[in-house]
Structure formats: C-alpha cells, structure tokens
Design a protein around this motif. Sequence first.
Motif, PDB file in Angstrom:
ATOM      1  N   ARG A  88       0.837  -1.212   0.000  1.00 49.04           N
ATOM      2  CA  ARG A  88       0.000   0.000   0.000  1.00 49.04           C
ATOM      3  C   ARG A  88       0.870   1.260   0.000  1.00 49.04           C
ATOM      4  N   ALA A  89       1.899   1.227  -0.832  1.00 47.84           N
ATOM      5  CA  ALA A  89       2.833   2.340  -0.929  1.00 47.84           C
ATOM      6  C   ALA A  89       2.351   3.425  -1.886  1.00 47.84           C
ATOM      7  N   ILE A  90       1.320   3.123  -2.682  1.00 46.09           N
ATOM      8  CA  ILE A  90       0.744   4.101  -3.603  1.00 46.09           C
ATOM      9  C   ILE A  90      -0.675   4.418  -3.150  1.00 46.09           C
ATOM     10  N   SER A  91      -0.963   5.705  -2.994  1.00 47.03           N
ATOM     11  CA  SER A  91      -2.328   6.140  -2.695  1.00 47.03           C
ATOM     12  C   SER A  91      -3.000   6.555  -3.990  1.00 47.03           C
ATOM     13  N   TYR A  92      -4.055   5.838  -4.367  1.00 47.10           N
ATOM     14  CA  TYR A  92      -4.841   6.182  -5.545  1.00 47.10           C
ATOM     15  C   TYR A  92      -6.050   7.010  -5.118  1.00 47.10           C
ATOM     16  N   ARG A  93      -6.409   7.972  -5.928  1.00 44.43           N
ATOM     17  CA  ARG A  93      -7.580   8.800  -5.649  1.00 44.43           C
ATOM     18  C   ARG A  93      -8.449   8.887  -6.894  1.00 44.43           C
ATOM     19  N   CYS A  94      -9.729   8.644  -6.728  1.00 46.83           N
ATOM     20  CA  CYS A  94     -10.717   8.975  -7.745  1.00 46.83           C
ATOM     21  C   CYS A  94     -11.641  10.004  -7.109  1.00 46.83           C
ATOM     22  N   GLU A  95     -11.587  11.208  -7.611  1.00 49.27           N
ATOM     23  CA  GLU A  95     -12.307  12.327  -6.999  1.00 49.27           C
ATOM     24  C   GLU A  95     -13.377  12.862  -7.938  1.00 49.27           C
ATOM     25  N   ALA A  96     -14.403  13.441  -7.337  1.00 53.51           N
ATOM     26  CA  ALA A  96     -15.427  14.161  -8.088  1.00 53.51           C
ATOM     27  C   ALA A  96     -15.378  15.630  -7.687  1.00 53.51           C
ATOM     28  N   ALA A  97     -15.703  16.502  -8.629  1.00 56.08           N
ATOM     29  CA  ALA A  97     -15.762  17.929  -8.322  1.00 56.08           C
ATOM     30  C   ALA A  97     -16.678  18.145  -7.122  1.00 56.08           C
ATOM     31  N   ARG A  98     -16.234  18.974  -6.201  1.00 56.67           N
ATOM     32  CA  ARG A  98     -16.976  19.160  -4.950  1.00 56.67           C
ATOM     33  C   ARG A  98     -18.427  19.549  -5.208  1.00 56.67           C
ATOM     34  N   SER A  99     -18.675  20.355  -6.216  1.00 57.73           N
ATOM     35  CA  SER A  99     -20.022  20.860  -6.477  1.00 57.73           C
ATOM     36  C   SER A  99     -20.992  19.764  -6.889  1.00 57.73           C
ATOM     37  N   VAL A 100     -20.481  18.609  -7.368  1.00 49.81           N
ATOM     38  CA  VAL A 100     -21.362  17.517  -7.788  1.00 49.81           C
ATOM     39  C   VAL A 100     -21.173  16.264  -6.946  1.00 49.81           C
ATOM     40  N   SER A 101     -20.344  16.351  -5.917  1.00 49.89           N
ATOM     41  CA  SER A 101     -19.995  15.163  -5.136  1.00 49.89           C
ATOM     42  C   SER A 101     -21.085  14.745  -4.156  1.00 49.89           C
ATOM     43  N   GLY A 102     -21.997  15.673  -3.837  1.00 45.76           N
ATOM     44  CA  GLY A 102     -22.962  15.422  -2.772  1.00 45.76           C
ATOM     45  C   GLY A 102     -22.436  15.823  -1.410  1.00 45.76           C
ATOM     46  N   TRP A 103     -21.155  16.200  -1.338  1.00 46.54           N
ATOM     47  CA  TRP A 103     -20.504  16.636  -0.092  1.00 46.54           C
ATOM     48  C   TRP A 103     -19.775  17.953  -0.389  1.00 46.54           C
ATOM     49  N   PRO A 104     -20.504  19.041  -0.655  1.00 45.88           N
ATOM     50  CA  PRO A 104     -19.877  20.257  -1.170  1.00 45.88           C
ATOM     51  C   PRO A 104     -19.152  21.115  -0.142  1.00 45.88           C
ATOM     52  N   VAL A 105     -19.354  20.853   1.147  1.00 43.91           N
ATOM     53  CA  VAL A 105     -18.781  21.718   2.185  1.00 43.91           C
ATOM     54  C   VAL A 105     -17.615  21.008   2.870  1.00 43.91           C
ATOM     55  N   SER A 106     -16.461  21.667   2.896  1.00 39.45           N
ATOM     56  CA  SER A 106     -15.291  21.157   3.610  1.00 39.45           C
ATOM     57  C   SER A 106     -15.023  22.067   4.799  1.00 39.45           C
ATOM     58  N   ALA A 107     -14.994  21.490   5.988  1.00 34.73           N
ATOM     59  CA  ALA A 107     -14.744  22.243   7.217  1.00 34.73           C
ATOM     60  C   ALA A 107     -13.558  21.627   7.951  1.00 34.73           C
ATOM     61  N   THR A 108     -12.716  22.466   8.502  1.00 32.51           N
ATOM     62  CA  THR A 108     -11.563  22.012   9.266  1.00 32.51           C
ATOM     63  C   THR A 108     -11.712  22.450  10.708  1.00 32.51           C
ATOM     64  N   LEU A 109     -11.581  21.497  11.624  1.00 28.88           N
ATOM     65  CA  LEU A 109     -11.705  21.759  13.049  1.00 28.88           C
ATOM     66  C   LEU A 109     -10.350  21.557  13.711  1.00 28.88           C
ATOM     67  N   LEU A 110      -9.967  22.507  14.546  1.00 32.87           N
ATOM     68  CA  LEU A 110      -8.744  22.416  15.337  1.00 32.87           C
ATOM     69  C   LEU A 110      -9.140  22.313  16.799  1.00 32.87           C
ATOM     70  N   GLY A 111      -8.562  21.357  17.497  1.00 35.32           N
ATOM     71  CA  GLY A 111      -8.968  21.168  18.881  1.00 35.32           C
ATOM     72  C   GLY A 111      -7.864  20.588  19.733  1.00 35.32           C
ATOM     73  N   THR A 112      -8.210  20.367  20.976  1.00 30.40           N
ATOM     74  CA  THR A 112      -7.292  19.757  21.923  1.00 30.40           C
ATOM     75  C   THR A 112      -7.931  18.511  22.508  1.00 30.40           C
ATOM     76  N   VAL A 113      -7.088  17.548  22.817  1.00 29.89           N
ATOM     77  CA  VAL A 113      -7.540  16.314  23.439  1.00 29.89           C
ATOM     78  C   VAL A 113      -6.435  15.861  24.384  1.00 29.89           C
ATOM     79  N   PRO A 114      -6.777  15.418  25.581  1.00 34.21           N
ATOM     80  CA  PRO A 114      -5.746  14.929  26.505  1.00 34.21           C
ATOM     81  C   PRO A 114      -4.953  13.789  25.877  1.00 34.21           C
ATOM     82  N   ALA A 115      -3.661  13.772  26.138  1.00 33.77           N
ATOM     83  CA  ALA A 115      -2.794  12.757  25.546  1.00 33.77           C
ATOM     84  C   ALA A 115      -3.281  11.350  25.862  1.00 33.77           C
TER      85      ALA A 115
END
Length: 361
Positions: free
Chosen positions: A224-251
């Motif tokens: 599994r040394a190669i990562s393959y991606r098949c992507e769809a344009a975000r506007s037609v993917s059904g998942w158009p919103v990308s959100a990034t969350l930054l947080g803290t968690v105890p070790a």
Amino acid sequence: MTEAVLDEVDYLLITALQHAPRADWRTVGALIGVDATTAARRWARLTGDGLAWLSCHPSPAVIGDRVVAFIEVDCVRGRLYEVCEQLADDAPLFNIEHATGARDLLLTAVLSSRAHLARYVGFRLGGLDGVAATRTQIATALHTEGSRWRLDRLHGAPQGAPHGAAREPAPAAAPAAVTLGAGDRELVMLLAQDVRQSVERLARAAGLSPTTVRRRLARLDAARAISYRCEAARSVSGWPVSATLLGTVPAADSARVVALLSAMRETRLCASLSGPCNLMTTVWLRSVDDIQPFEASLVKRVPGLEVKDRSVTLWQLKHAGQVLDPDGRLLRSVPLSDLWDDTGAGDAEAALLERLRSPSR
C-alpha cells in the motif's frame, strides 16, 4: 457555465474506480451494471468536463522522515489570489485552500526534512510580496487521509459491486514496510500522469521491461505504498462543504479519540499536531447548516475533545496536487514531490548563512 448534473450511473462509476482504479473497463462495467464501452465513454465525458479524475501519489505510509506541515498564510489585502497563482506549481504543496476564519490560506506541504520546511516557509513564502504572515504546525501523526474516502452511492448496485462504506476497512495486518527508491518514485510519477495507462506504456516510459514494471507495481500495491484517488468535483460530489476543526484532546485519550474520528463517515483527514491545538480534522458535509450540529454531535460523541477553532473552505485551489476551479472542477495537474529545490530560496538561505558566519559589528 451551465450547472453540471451527474446521474446515478456516474456516481456508481466514480465509486467503482475509487475501489479499483486500474481495473479494465469490462470489470468496472460489470460492477455497475453497464457494458465496458458505456463505462469508458462515461468516464471520458466526466474527465473531459473536469467533473472527475484519477490521481496517485506515494502513500503516507512511506513518508518516513519526511515532514507533513499545515501552514496558515495571511495575505496582503487584495493580493490573495496573486499569492495562490505564484504557489500553484510548487511541487511540495499538496493542498491550497482559501479558508474562512483566522487565516486567508491553509496550505498542506510535504517536504523531505524540517530544514527544507524552514527554507520553504522562511524564504519561499516569506519572500512573496503578497504574504503578510505565516504560522506553521507539523503533523506528528497522520491518522487518516482522503485517498481512503469513498462516495456513498453503491446502494442498490448489482450483486458483486464493491461495498459502499465510507472508507476501506482497516487491514487485518499491517503491510510489510517498504522504502521507495528512485526507480519506484519515477514509476509513481509516471503512473500519476495517467493512472489507467497500461503496464506496457509504463514500461516504455520507464525504460524497463513489462515484467519488471508488473513486479514493482505488485510489490508497491501489496505494501500500500501508492495512494490512488478517484475524486469528483466538490459541487457535484454530494458533499460540497469542507470544514476544518482544530482542537485539543488529553494525551491519554488521543488513541480513542483518533479511532472515533477516523471511523466517521464525514472525516477526510485526521492528524495530530505539534502546536497548542494538538488535533486537526477535516470533514466533508452536505451543507453549511450541518457544521454546528456536526460539531455538537462530535463533542458529545468524543468526550475530552475541545474544539478551539474552525474554518470553512471557500475555494480549494489545489487538492492532492490537482488545480481546481471555484466549483471544484479539474483544471490541470501538478506533479507532487517532496524534493523541493528553489534557486531563489537557496540563494537567500546561503546569503543568510554567510552573514551568520561573520560576527556582528
């Protein structure tokens, strides 16, 4: 530009190629209930319109000592997209996102060492007139990433179709460790130009025999040394919103929290960070209205996680090495490489080192 519409067969086709990117068209067609000619014709239409594409790159599993960094960039007013244009062809930049919140741009970079990261941030980014400030965090661990994410469109597919899970299940046993040599890297770079090209064509381009190429690909795939991606344009993917969350968690809770996040349908990325926020996750959602309910549900399901910051991607200008338009359509590809070398940055660093060698007067 007219609004693009994908039908259910298109979604099935994309999902099938997410599971089997190099399968022949007869196999792909059988998985989704169409003949080989129809599968190939539909894929040609999708790629021609920039609505879907295949790509590949070395897997995070073989990054080794290489450094994955998330860089927040503040831009001079009115010069944000000028900065993006200058950075689009930088080989170490995996992602370029115009984001909301306390940063103008969020960059994902992969470089061969911390020294190269320092040079890139200090001299490449620091040398651009449109850049006002940068803040950098290193990923201390990359727990899950987007190449394993799957469209959820195979319900009702013909028997024998791949399972419609969010991402492939974790393997029962870890693959054998593998190091990418120069020949392996060249092969991956050639494959990235056209993921579905034949072994014979790869062999001609690499100056190797087809037997050698098959053997190398089999070894890299098994590890599994190669990562393959098949992507769809975000506007037609059904998942158009990308959100990034930054947080803290105890070790002490980190392993449990990471496992929960990595298993969630919406999660595209989960990484541990070096900074005051020690956890970062990127999720894809159906709408902006889903962000607050998702975050509330996440905090409830993951006790100990405290979300400190969040942002929404306005335009993902570069995604896994692919340059995209504001609707997420593919414009062109940029070969990814952590072996970055920039004459201007190198000269600036050399001049600084020369000054540092001399005592100040």
